[in-house]
Design an enzyme around this catalytic site. Structure first.
Site, PDB file in Angstrom:
ATOM      1  CB  ALA A 183      -3.144   1.930  -8.161  1.00 43.74           C
ATOM      2  CB  THR A 184       1.531  -1.398  -8.704  1.00 44.07           C
ATOM      3  OG1 THR A 184       2.516  -0.461  -9.184  1.00 44.07           O
ATOM      4  CG2 THR A 184       0.579  -1.742  -9.841  1.00 44.07           C
ATOM      5  CB  SER A 185       4.419   0.515  -5.174  1.00 47.18           C
ATOM      6  OG  SER A 185       4.804   1.515  -6.100  1.00 47.18           O
ATOM      7  N   GLY A 186       3.418   2.353  -3.035  1.00 48.89           N
ATOM      8  CA  GLY A 186       3.485   3.692  -2.458  1.00 48.89           C
ATOM      9  C   GLY A 186       2.143   4.357  -2.238  1.00 48.89           C
ATOM     10  CB  ILE A 187       1.145   7.942  -2.643  1.00 43.58           C
ATOM     11  CG1 ILE A 187       2.187   8.523  -1.688  1.00 43.58           C
ATOM     12  CG2 ILE A 187      -0.135   8.764  -2.547  1.00 43.58           C
ATOM     13  CD1 ILE A 187       2.665   9.916  -2.064  1.00 43.58           C
ATOM     14  N   GLY A 188      -0.022   5.472  -4.356  1.00 41.44           N
ATOM     15  CA  GLY A 188      -1.101   4.995  -5.227  1.00 41.44           C
ATOM     16  C   GLY A 188      -1.808   3.772  -4.662  1.00 41.44           C
ATOM     17  CB  SER A 207       6.157  17.239  -6.259  1.00 42.94           C
ATOM     18  OG  SER A 207       7.346  17.674  -5.656  1.00 42.94           O
ATOM     19  CE1 TYR A 252       9.112  13.570  -9.800  1.00 44.53           C
ATOM     20  CE2 TYR A 252       9.596  15.440  -8.380  1.00 44.53           C
ATOM     21  CZ  TYR A 252       8.866  14.301  -8.652  1.00 44.53           C
ATOM     22  OH  TYR A 252       7.878  13.902  -7.776  1.00 44.53           O
TER      23      TYR A 252
END
Length: 270
Positions: free
Chosen positions: A16-21, A147, A172
């Protein structure tokens, strides 16, 4: 009028520290939820919480920051123990933390291929350990941020670490397929969502322009809302429910993956 449809709900968002989170955490908190923000370190998680308070006007009391490095399964166990102790009733777990597989084949201290561990095994372990909190009252659910690349993946049952033939894209895709298959595990109601090709650190895997994290996060947040009915194992492409890759709903594959994951996390789920 502020939207408070998620007040009294407690949600843990991994990565949750960047982007979608980060954007998912912001939207959940804005709608009244108590959000547990997970980051790779406690410092990163705290900085993300401070950012939401400073830039989005989120009430600091609605946020709780927690650190755990998903390349270390013992840290995942510690995180789960803390969540269960401090939040014995958890409404939603958003399994969002993810990484692109590195160019070079990389094995964690736990002995697993790094993308498989960070993207799937850590979330498998966390979900299993949080089962008591998620099922303490009816309605608890898990939202796996997957994804569309899961469709190109295959699980190498005899070589999940892909030691024999490594390709970062295949590694991935395997991790995303496993996460999508895991949603059909009957222990906790879970769904998977492809939130759109998003302009985050994973974008180079798709090699074209992405939508904003804000747009992508909205599809995740919608599935956290108890008024949105979900079916265990369902897969969403943004807002639309679609069929996942055939393997993702096969009973045999779901059971086989559970057995493999238990083995690879060292039976820590028992």
């Amino acid at each position: 009028m502020p939207d408070t449809t998620l007040s009294s709900r407690t949600v843990l968002v991994t990565g949750a520290t960047s982007g979608i989170g980060l954007e998912t955490a912001r939207q959940l908190a804005e709608r009244g939820a108590t959000v547990l923000l997970h980051g790779r370190t406690a410092e990163e998680a705290r900085a993300a919480a401070d950012r939401l308070v400073a830039t989005a006007g989120i009430d600091a009391d609605r946020l709780c920051s927690m650190g755990a490095d998903f390349t270390r399964l013992d840290e995942v166990e510690t995180l789960a123990a803390r969540v269960v102790a401090e939040h014995p009733h958890l409404d939603v777990l958003v399994n969002n933390a993810g990484m692109a597989a590195p160019e070079r084949h990389t094995i964690t201290a736990d002995g697993n291929e790094i993308a498989f561990q960070v993207n799937f095994l850590a979330h498998y372990l966390l979900t299993c350990l949080l089962e008591p909190a998620l099922t303490s009252t009816p309605g608890g659910r898990v939202v796996n941020v997957s994804s569309s690349l899961h469709r190109t993946g295959s699980i190498q049952w005899s070589d999940p670490n892909r030691a024999r033939r490594y390709s970062r894209l295949a590694a991935y895709a395997q991790s995303q397929l496993a996460l999508t298959v895991f949603a059909a595990d009957p222990r906790v109601t879970a769904v998977s969502v492809h939130p759109g090709v998003c302009d985050t650190a994973l974008l180079p895997l798709y090699a074209h322009d992405g939508v904003t994290p804000t747009e992508s996060a909205a599809h995740v947040v919608r599935l956290c809302d108890p008024s949105v009915e979900v079916v265990n194992g369902a897969y969403y492409d943004r807002a639309e429910r679609v069929d996942p890759a055939p393997a993702a709903t096969e009973d045999r594959t779901v059971k086989r993956l559970s057995k493999l994951a238990d083995l690879l996390v060292g039976h820590r789920t028992a």
